[in-house]
Design a protein around this motif. Sequence first.
Motif, short mmCIF file in Angstrom:
data_model
loop_
_atom_site.label_atom_id
_atom_site.label_comp_id
_atom_site.label_asym_id
_atom_site.label_seq_id
_atom_site.Cartn_x
_atom_site.Cartn_y
_atom_site.Cartn_z
N ILE A 88 -43.61 33.63 -31.77
CA ILE A 88 -43.78 34.30 -30.47
C ILE A 88 -45.21 34.08 -30.01
CG2 ILE A 88 -43.81 36.53 -29.26
CD1 ILE A 88 -40.99 35.71 -30.06
N ILE A 89 -45.39 33.73 -28.75
CA ILE A 89 -46.73 33.62 -28.17
C ILE A 89 -46.96 34.84 -27.30
CG2 ILE A 89 -48.20 32.31 -26.60
CD1 ILE A 89 -46.73 29.80 -27.45
N ASP A 90 -48.01 35.58 -27.61
CA ASP A 90 -48.35 36.78 -26.85
C ASP A 90 -49.87 36.97 -26.84
OD1 ASP A 90 -48.96 37.84 -29.38
OD2 ASP A 90 -47.12 39.00 -29.51
N ASP A 91 -50.32 38.13 -26.44
CA ASP A 91 -51.76 38.39 -26.34
C ASP A 91 -52.45 38.37 -27.70
OD1 ASP A 91 -51.54 38.65 -23.60
OD2 ASP A 91 -51.38 40.83 -23.66
N GLU A 92 -51.69 38.50 -28.77
CA GLU A 92 -52.25 38.52 -30.13
C GLU A 92 -52.24 37.15 -30.79
OE1 GLU A 92 -53.64 41.37 -31.22
OE2 GLU A 92 -53.09 42.13 -29.23
N THR A 93 -51.78 36.12 -30.11
CA THR A 93 -51.65 34.80 -30.71
C THR A 93 -53.00 34.29 -31.19
OG1 THR A 93 -49.71 34.26 -29.39
CG2 THR A 93 -50.98 32.40 -30.26
N ASP A 94 -53.01 33.79 -32.42
CA ASP A 94 -54.19 33.17 -33.02
C ASP A 94 -54.11 31.68 -32.69
OD1 ASP A 94 -56.04 31.88 -34.65
OD2 ASP A 94 -55.63 33.15 -36.40
N TRP A 95 -54.85 31.26 -31.69
CA TRP A 95 -54.75 29.89 -31.21
C TRP A 95 -55.33 28.88 -32.20
CZ3 TRP A 95 -51.51 28.32 -27.63
CH2 TRP A 95 -50.96 29.30 -26.79
N ASP A 96 -56.26 29.29 -33.07
CA ASP A 96 -56.73 28.39 -34.12
C ASP A 96 -55.59 28.08 -35.09
OD1 ASP A 96 -59.33 28.27 -33.09
OD2 ASP A 96 -59.99 29.99 -34.28
N GLU A 97 -54.78 29.08 -35.38
CA GLU A 97 -53.62 28.87 -36.24
C GLU A 97 -52.60 27.96 -35.56
OE1 GLU A 97 -50.74 31.55 -39.04
OE2 GLU A 97 -51.32 32.42 -37.11
N VAL A 98 -52.42 28.12 -34.26
CA VAL A 98 -51.50 27.26 -33.52
C VAL A 98 -51.96 25.80 -33.61
CG1 VAL A 98 -50.54 26.72 -31.24
CG2 VAL A 98 -50.73 29.10 -31.97
N VAL A 99 -53.26 25.57 -33.50
CA VAL A 99 -53.79 24.20 -33.63
C VAL A 99 -53.39 23.61 -34.98
CG1 VAL A 99 -55.89 22.81 -33.83
CG2 VAL A 99 -55.72 24.54 -32.03
N GLU A 100 -53.60 24.37 -36.04
CA GLU A 100 -53.26 23.89 -37.39
C GLU A 100 -51.76 23.60 -37.52
OE1 GLU A 100 -54.67 26.65 -40.32
OE2 GLU A 100 -56.74 26.49 -39.60
N MET A 101 -50.94 24.50 -37.01
CA MET A 101 -49.50 24.33 -37.13
C MET A 101 -48.99 23.15 -36.32
SD MET A 101 -48.29 28.24 -37.08
CE MET A 101 -48.19 29.13 -38.60
N LEU A 102 -49.53 22.97 -35.14
CA LEU A 102 -49.08 21.84 -34.32
C LEU A 102 -49.59 20.52 -34.87
CD1 LEU A 102 -49.23 23.26 -30.70
CD2 LEU A 102 -47.32 23.19 -32.32
N THR A 103 -50.76 20.54 -35.49
CA THR A 103 -51.26 19.34 -36.15
C THR A 103 -50.35 18.97 -37.31
OG1 THR A 103 -53.53 19.85 -35.50
CG2 THR A 103 -53.24 18.30 -37.32
N ASP A 104 -49.94 19.97 -38.09
CA ASP A 104 -49.00 19.71 -39.19
C ASP A 104 -47.67 19.19 -38.66
OD1 ASP A 104 -50.90 20.61 -40.99
OD2 ASP A 104 -49.94 22.55 -41.33
N SER A 105 -47.18 19.78 -37.58
CA SER A 105 -45.93 19.34 -36.98
C SER A 105 -46.04 17.88 -36.53
CB SER A 105 -45.55 20.25 -35.81
OG SER A 105 -44.32 19.87 -35.25
N TYR A 106 -47.15 17.56 -35.92
CA TYR A 106 -47.38 16.17 -35.48
C TYR A 106 -47.33 15.23 -36.67
CZ TYR A 106 -49.63 12.02 -33.67
OH TYR A 106 -49.90 10.71 -33.32
N ARG A 107 -48.01 15.60 -37.76
CA ARG A 107 -48.06 14.73 -38.93
C ARG A 107 -46.68 14.53 -39.54
NH1 ARG A 107 -52.43 15.81 -43.01
NH2 ARG A 107 -52.02 13.62 -43.41
N ILE A 108 -45.80 15.51 -39.39
CA ILE A 108 -44.43 15.39 -39.88
C ILE A 108 -43.60 14.49 -38.95
CG2 ILE A 108 -42.26 16.68 -40.19
CD1 ILE A 108 -44.12 19.03 -41.16
#
Length: 120
Positions: A88-108
């Motif tokens: 879920i993306i909301d006001d509490e989203t940790d965007w640094d964590e999103v960067v890491e997760m999307l980078t991992d997704s890209y690598r997959i």
Amino acid sequence: MAQRPDVPDEILDRLDAIMDELPQTYREGAWVGQRWRVGSNTVAHVFGGEDQQFRIVFHGDPDEVAAYEHLGHPYFRTGWGANVIGMIIDDETDWDEVVEMLTDSYRIQAPASLAADVIR
């Protein structure tokens, strides 16, 4: 039945900035919301739900999917595959964590020749 809201430009802009750093990604409309792809593989998909919350789904290590599911909010199980994580993306989203997760997704999802050039 409630309508799905359009993803706000603020969220799309943040995601575009993340994905622009990953080689050969592009954004396109999806069945609902927007998705980012490398080649024909989807790296991430963001959309509004009928509950008016915004979600992003992406790929992760299959062993980590269950761990994320058990963490609870903001994570959820998608049921779309063994290696798909929902958040879920909301006001509490940790965007640094999103960067890491999307980078991992890209690598997959990216071809090995492109993924090798991307460091988490």
